[in-house]
Design a protein around this motif. Structure first.
Motif, PDB file in Angstrom:
ATOM      1  N   LEU A 166       0.829  -1.206   0.000  1.00  0.00           N
ATOM      2  CA  LEU A 166       0.000   0.000   0.000  1.00  0.00           C
ATOM      3  C   LEU A 166       0.866   1.261   0.000  1.00  0.00           C
ATOM      4  N   ALA A 167       1.951   1.234   0.786  1.00  0.00           N
ATOM      5  CA  ALA A 167       2.873   2.377   0.837  1.00  0.00           C
ATOM      6  C   ALA A 167       3.529   2.607  -0.519  1.00  0.00           C
ATOM      7  N   ALA A 168       3.915   1.524  -1.203  1.00  0.00           N
ATOM      8  CA  ALA A 168       4.536   1.647  -2.528  1.00  0.00           C
ATOM      9  C   ALA A 168       3.561   2.270  -3.524  1.00  0.00           C
ATOM     10  N   ARG A 169       2.310   1.898  -3.433  1.00  0.00           N
ATOM     11  CA  ARG A 169       1.290   2.430  -4.351  1.00  0.00           C
ATOM     12  C   ARG A 169       0.967   3.900  -4.046  1.00  0.00           C
ATOM     13  N   MET A 170       0.826   4.226  -2.754  1.00  0.00           N
ATOM     14  CA  MET A 170       0.417   5.582  -2.373  1.00  0.00           C
ATOM     15  C   MET A 170       1.558   6.590  -2.390  1.00  0.00           C
ATOM     16  N   LEU A 171       2.760   6.170  -1.998  1.00  0.00           N
ATOM     17  CA  LEU A 171       3.879   7.098  -1.837  1.00  0.00           C
ATOM     18  C   LEU A 171       4.851   7.077  -3.011  1.00  0.00           C
ATOM     19  N   GLN A 172       4.822   5.991  -3.786  1.00  0.00           N
ATOM     20  CA  GLN A 172       5.686   5.826  -4.961  1.00  0.00           C
ATOM     21  C   GLN A 172       7.161   6.110  -4.661  1.00  0.00           C
ATOM     22  N   PRO A 173       7.721   5.415  -3.661  1.00  0.00           N
ATOM     23  CA  PRO A 173       9.144   5.606  -3.349  1.00  0.00           C
ATOM     24  C   PRO A 173      10.028   4.937  -4.408  1.00  0.00           C
ATOM     25  N   GLN A 174      11.296   5.277  -4.384  1.00  0.00           N
ATOM     26  CA  GLN A 174      12.250   4.607  -5.283  1.00  0.00           C
ATOM     27  C   GLN A 174      12.587   3.212  -4.769  1.00  0.00           C
ATOM     28  N   GLN A 175      12.575   3.081  -3.436  1.00  0.00           N
ATOM     29  CA  GLN A 175      12.953   1.808  -2.814  1.00  0.00           C
ATOM     30  C   GLN A 175      12.169   1.612  -1.527  1.00  0.00           C
ATOM     31  N   LEU A 176      11.683   0.390  -1.303  1.00  0.00           N
ATOM     32  CA  LEU A 176      11.001   0.064  -0.050  1.00  0.00           C
ATOM     33  C   LEU A 176      11.477  -1.312   0.409  1.00  0.00           C
ATOM     34  N   VAL A 177      12.008  -1.364   1.616  1.00  0.00           N
ATOM     35  CA  VAL A 177      12.487  -2.628   2.186  1.00  0.00           C
ATOM     36  C   VAL A 177      11.506  -3.088   3.261  1.00  0.00           C
ATOM     37  N   GLY A 178      11.037  -4.312   3.123  1.00  0.00           N
ATOM     38  CA  GLY A 178      10.199  -4.921   4.152  1.00  0.00           C
ATOM     39  C   GLY A 178      11.050  -5.836   5.008  1.00  0.00           C
ATOM     40  N   ALA A 179      11.143  -5.544   6.309  1.00  0.00           N
ATOM     41  CA  ALA A 179      11.995  -6.329   7.215  1.00  0.00           C
ATOM     42  C   ALA A 179      11.133  -7.085   8.210  1.00  0.00           C
ATOM     43  N   ASP A 180      11.463  -8.348   8.426  1.00  0.00           N
ATOM     44  CA  ASP A 180      10.693  -9.162   9.362  1.00  0.00           C
ATOM     45  C   ASP A 180      11.546 -10.325   9.837  1.00  0.00           C
ATOM     46  N   ILE A 181      11.151 -10.876  10.984  1.00  0.00           N
ATOM     47  CA  ILE A 181      11.869 -12.033  11.535  1.00  0.00           C
ATOM     48  C   ILE A 181      11.352 -13.349  10.952  1.00  0.00           C
ATOM     49  N   SER A 182      10.150 -13.314  10.348  1.00  0.00           N
ATOM     50  CA  SER A 182       9.492 -14.533   9.876  1.00  0.00           C
ATOM     51  C   SER A 182       9.600 -14.699   8.367  1.00  0.00           C
ATOM     52  N   GLU A 183      10.346 -15.695   7.925  1.00  0.00           N
ATOM     53  CA  GLU A 183      10.458 -15.998   6.496  1.00  0.00           C
ATOM     54  C   GLU A 183       9.118 -16.496   5.946  1.00  0.00           C
ATOM     55  N   GLY A 184       8.366 -17.216   6.782  1.00  0.00           N
ATOM     56  CA  GLY A 184       7.059 -17.725   6.358  1.00  0.00           C
ATOM     57  C   GLY A 184       6.122 -16.606   5.951  1.00  0.00           C
ATOM     58  N   MET A 185       6.105 -15.537   6.730  1.00  0.00           N
ATOM     59  CA  MET A 185       5.265 -14.381   6.415  1.00  0.00           C
ATOM     60  C   MET A 185       5.781 -13.670   5.161  1.00  0.00           C
ATOM     61  N   MET A 186       7.091 -13.476   5.081  1.00  0.00           N
ATOM     62  CA  MET A 186       7.662 -12.746   3.942  1.00  0.00           C
ATOM     63  C   MET A 186       7.539 -13.519   2.637  1.00  0.00           C
ATOM     64  N   ASP A 187       7.559 -14.851   2.696  1.00  0.00           N
ATOM     65  CA  ASP A 187       7.369 -15.656   1.477  1.00  0.00           C
ATOM     66  C   ASP A 187       6.018 -15.345   0.834  1.00  0.00           C
ATOM     67  N   ILE A 188       4.998 -15.192   1.676  1.00  0.00           N
ATOM     68  CA  ILE A 188       3.672 -14.815   1.170  1.00  0.00           C
ATOM     69  C   ILE A 188       3.714 -13.387   0.628  1.00  0.00           C
ATOM     70  N   GLY A 189       4.426 -12.520   1.331  1.00  0.00           N
ATOM     71  CA  GLY A 189       4.598 -11.142   0.872  1.00  0.00           C
ATOM     72  C   GLY A 189       5.272 -11.070  -0.493  1.00  0.00           C
ATOM     73  N   ARG A 190       6.289 -11.896  -0.705  1.00  0.00           N
ATOM     74  CA  ARG A 190       6.999 -11.900  -1.998  1.00  0.00           C
ATOM     75  C   ARG A 190       6.065 -12.298  -3.140  1.00  0.00           C
ATOM     76  N   GLN A 191       5.210 -13.273  -2.880  1.00  0.00           N
ATOM     77  CA  GLN A 191       4.241 -13.694  -3.902  1.00  0.00           C
ATOM     78  C   GLN A 191       3.289 -12.541  -4.240  1.00  0.00           C
ATOM     79  N   LYS A 192       2.829 -11.834  -3.210  1.00  0.00           N
ATOM     80  CA  LYS A 192       1.896 -10.723  -3.413  1.00  0.00           C
ATOM     81  C   LYS A 192       2.563  -9.564  -4.178  1.00  0.00           C
ATOM     82  N   VAL A 193       3.809  -9.280  -3.817  1.00  0.00           N
ATOM     83  CA  VAL A 193       4.551  -8.208  -4.484  1.00  0.00           C
ATOM     84  C   VAL A 193       4.759  -8.536  -5.965  1.00  0.00           C
ATOM     85  N   LYS A 194       5.087  -9.787  -6.245  1.00  0.00           N
ATOM     86  CA  LYS A 194       5.275 -10.220  -7.642  1.00  0.00           C
ATOM     87  C   LYS A 194       3.975 -10.083  -8.425  1.00  0.00           C
ATOM     88  N   ALA A 195       2.868 -10.508  -7.810  1.00  0.00           N
ATOM     89  CA  ALA A 195       1.562 -10.419  -8.462  1.00  0.00           C
ATOM     90  C   ALA A 195       1.153  -8.971  -8.726  1.00  0.00           C
TER      91      ALA A 195
END
Length: 244
Positions: A75-104
């Motif tokens: 949502l931040a990437a869509r609304m703010l249109q930054p050059q770069q956005l890093v999502g940081a988390d301790i859970s690879e399981g959560m981020m794996d789902i995030g990567r799929q969503k970002v690709k889509a």
């Protein structure tokens, strides 16, 4: 130590950070469905309001801490249109789902995910124009340390936008929220996620977490000079904004 730091999802003897990682890896496949359903989709509006706080500043580089499955980052990437956005988390399981969503969403060139210990971020000091966090900081093993790290990686004059679940202060919403969070929320959470402790843990941390004026003091102690907050939806959620 703040009260929520002593609350752990599973074993009282094990380190909290490891348990939080284990819990989110376990509930990751059901997390998005549960989040939206349990909040009646109001969480989408909360995120939008929190991101809107950053619109006047047009941040080019953003760090989304405790990014989870990436809803806030997308949502931040869509609304703010930054050059770069890093999502940081301790859970690879959560981020794996995030990567799929970002690709889509076709946002691979803007958003990337990194496994990070939020108590000791790997980024250089003063790297980001803005730091964000949605519904994650109450899981920090040390709130002071986590916020100090968010301040460290933020550029001088940069901005912090946080949205977090909180306990309503006034009748009848306080009583209704207690009833909902102690009956329906853990029951439905267990049914969908198959983890009977996870959503009881989340309820306990919401109730224990410092909020409002107390959070202002905590943010200032962490290195932020201008702080403000706004309660949303009768106090079920609170939005925080701070400047380094």
């Amino acid at each position: 130590m703040y009260k929520q730091e002593a609350i752990k999802p599973y074993d009282a003897r094990q380190e909290k950070g490891q348990q939080v990682e284990q819990m989110f890896n376990q509930i990751a496949p059901a997390y998005d469905k549960l989040n939206h359903r349990l909040s009646w989709n109001i969480d989408r509006g909360w995120r939008r309001k929190a991101i809107r706080q950053l619109l006047p500043y047009k941040p080019h580089a953003i760090l989304d801490v405790a990014t989870g499955t990436g809803d806030f980052a997308i949502l931040a990437a869509r609304m703010l249109q930054p050059q770069q956005l890093v999502g940081a988390d301790i859970s690879e399981g959560m981020m794996d789902i995030g990567r799929q969503k970002v690709k889509a969403e076709g946002l691979d060139d803007i958003i990337n995910f990194r496994k990070e210990d939020c108590m000791s971020l790997s980024f250089d000091s003063e790297t980001f124009d803005a730091v964000t966090a949605a519904f994650g900081i109450r899981n920090f093993p040390s709130l002071d340390k986590g916020l100090a790290e968010m301040s460290r990686v933020l550029k001088k004059g940069g901005h912090l936008s946080i949205v977090e679940l909180t306990t309503p202060r006034h009748f009848p919403m306080r009583q209704l929220f207690w009833l909902y969070s102690h009956t329906f929320l853990p029951l439905y959470g267990k049914l969908i996620s198959k983890d009977k402790q996870a959503y009881s843990y989340l309820t306990k941390t919401i109730e224990a977490f410092p909020q409002g004026e107390e959070m202002m003091d905590i943010l200032q102690k962490a290195g932020f000079r201008e702080t403000a907050f706004r309660r949303l939806t009768f106090g079920i959620c609170t939005m925080y904004f701070a400047t380094k």
